[in-house]
Design a protein around this motif. Structure first.
Motif, PDB file in Angstrom:
ATOM      1  N   HIS A  25      19.010 -20.938 -12.820  1.00 58.45           N
ATOM      2  CA  HIS A  25      18.479 -19.628 -12.414  1.00 58.45           C
ATOM      3  C   HIS A  25      17.790 -19.753 -11.051  1.00 58.45           C
ATOM      4  O   HIS A  25      16.614 -20.095 -10.969  1.00 58.45           O
ATOM      5  CB  HIS A  25      17.498 -19.129 -13.481  1.00 58.45           C
ATOM      6  N   HIS A  27      17.772 -18.116  -6.726  1.00 56.15           N
ATOM      7  CA  HIS A  27      18.080 -16.990  -5.842  1.00 56.15           C
ATOM      8  C   HIS A  27      18.108 -17.439  -4.387  1.00 56.15           C
ATOM      9  O   HIS A  27      17.514 -18.451  -4.036  1.00 56.15           O
ATOM     10  CB  HIS A  27      17.010 -15.902  -5.968  1.00 56.15           C
ATOM     11  N   HIS A 176      14.489 -15.762 -18.121  1.00 52.34           N
ATOM     12  CA  HIS A 176      13.042 -15.871 -18.413  1.00 52.34           C
ATOM     13  C   HIS A 176      12.765 -15.810 -19.915  1.00 52.34           C
ATOM     14  O   HIS A 176      11.675 -15.431 -20.328  1.00 52.34           O
ATOM     15  CB  HIS A 176      12.243 -14.767 -17.710  1.00 52.34           C
ATOM     16  N   ASP A 224      13.923 -20.141 -11.429  1.00 58.34           N
ATOM     17  CA  ASP A 224      13.678 -18.968 -10.577  1.00 58.34           C
ATOM     18  C   ASP A 224      13.388 -19.383  -9.138  1.00 58.34           C
ATOM     19  O   ASP A 224      12.805 -18.606  -8.381  1.00 58.34           O
ATOM     20  CB  ASP A 224      12.532 -18.091 -11.116  1.00 58.34           C
TER      21      ASP A 224
HETATM   22 ZN   LIG Z   1      15.137 -14.652 -11.110  1.00 56.02          ZN
END
Ligand SMILES: [Zn+2]
Length: 263
Positions: A25, A27, A176, A224
């Motif tokens: 996960h 970005h 999450h 994340d």
């Molecule tokens: Zn994310």
């Protein structure tokens, strides 16, 4: 339980080089109003190298135009061949079913993506936030596409027990999910539902609980990145009170299986 090799490495300054690690996960791009530890792909890869991430699953879900965002992810894939798995962002507000399906097909067949990301940008979260009737479900092309291709969908919101049951050929990663263990337990009986541990807040004992309820085969290391420090999440897996073999699955083998499942 005696200290396994992961526990022994906690606190080391060295990258985790002897274990295959996929961050499920991540970005790229600008996230307005959010702090990021790095903003460009070069900085992100420096962080990855420093702690030993072999591969990163990346999407650009904050981009206001999905094609542009997906193209930027494809650029990253070209810059770091073999290190980055493209995860295609689908924004059903941008067009009808045909637009959605066309973008998924373009990303998978032309750009080599192997995953899908959806997010409820209204700031809502779990339990599910769908507010349309089944027959009007604007994400139906995405569910169907993932089912046809055996792809995984990183779901920030939207996924429900009913949806996961209806599309058994697709895999659903609750983004999450480690922050909402009670919600994860309601999906524990579904073999195509996975939990990523990228929650900003993850209480002590959560990883152990998830492994017991879902099995370590359905828990995924994810950070994340660049919104959060992937090293901190890595340490949470390494130090967890679970068998060494389970840590190996969570850190990379499970996500590799999901990627390899795509056809
Ligand atoms: Zn994310």
């Amino acid at each position: 339980m005696h200290a396994d090799r992961f526990v022994q490495m906690c606190g080391s300054d060295e990258p985790l080089s002897d274990t295959f690690v996929i961050d499920a996960h991540c970005h790229v791009g600008q996230w307005v109003g959010m702090h990021a530890i790095e903003r460009d792909i070069e900085g992100i890869m420096e962080v990855a190298d420093a702690i030993g991430l072999d591969r990163l699953c990346i999407n650009y879900a904050a981009c206001p135009e999905m094609r542009l965002g997906n193209d930027l992810v494809a650029d990253c894939m070209r810059s770091y061949p073999g290190r980055i798995e493209g995860v295609c962002y689908v924004n059903f507000f941008e067009g009808g079913e045909e637009v959605q399906r066309a973008e998924l097909t373009r990303c998978f067949d032309e750009l080599g993506f192997r995953g899908v990301k959806i997010i409820d940008m209204r700031g809502s979260f779990y339990p599910q936030t769908r507010d349309w009737l089944d027959e009007d479900d604007p994400l139906r092309p995405t569910w169907e596409f993932a089912q046809e291709r055996g792809a995984s969908i990183l779901c920030h919101g939207y996924v429900t027990h009913e949806i996961a049951q209806r599309y058994p050929g697709a895999n659903f990663i609750v983004a999450h999910g480690s922050g909402v263990p009670a919600f994860m337990l309601t999906l524990a009986d579904l073999p195509n539902v996975y939990c990523d541990m990228s929650a900003t807040s993850m209480l002590a004992g959560t990883l152990e609980l998830l492994c017991e309820a879902m099995g370590p085969e359905r828990v995924l290391y994810g950070s994340d990145l660049p919104a959060s420090d992937p090293g901190q999440r890595l340490g949470m897996v390494m130090a967890a009170k679970i068998p060494e073999a389970a840590k190996t699955l969570i850190l990379g083998r499970n996500m590799q299986g999901l990627l390899d499942n795509v056809r």
